[in-house]
Design a protein around this motif. Sequence first.
Motif: not given
Length: 163
Positions: A53-60
């Motif tokens: 699936a496409p990445v919406l955001e990077r979560i640290p």
Amino acid sequence: MKKVFLAMMMLAGFLLFPQAGDAAMCGINTEGGMYVTNCESWVSLRSYASTEAPVLERIPLGAKVTIIDDNDPCYNEMVFAHVRYQGRRGYVLYSYLTPKWTLYRVVNCNEWISLRTEPSTEAPVAARIPRGAQVRFVKQAENGFYYVEYNGRLGYALSYYLD
């Protein structure tokens, strides 16, 4: 099934984190939130429950996400968690989440310590943490630093000042 998996995740959390000394407080977040762990620096928030699936955001690493329990089909396999992070909804692999936390109190200083951007006393200061404040342990770092969270900010603090 979901409750059994979450119980297993809680037990795994106790095994994944170092045991803190008498002064540190350890616990489990029981309010629906979990913390990103078991990664180098971030995990992907994906648009649907698939590694394709496409990445919406990077979560640290160390960030808190809220589990969304809306009878999503992804709960059947317990591979992905449907989560909310900073207002966005998406999916994160369960293997990167834990409800476990350890709090340390700032000690051994006059007024405050530095939360730094890198594990070095030469790194820029991201925030000042006052003596007596609590920080949440995320992971051990190098050079005598811990990677910690303080008031929603992630950074590095010298372990000497944490008890």
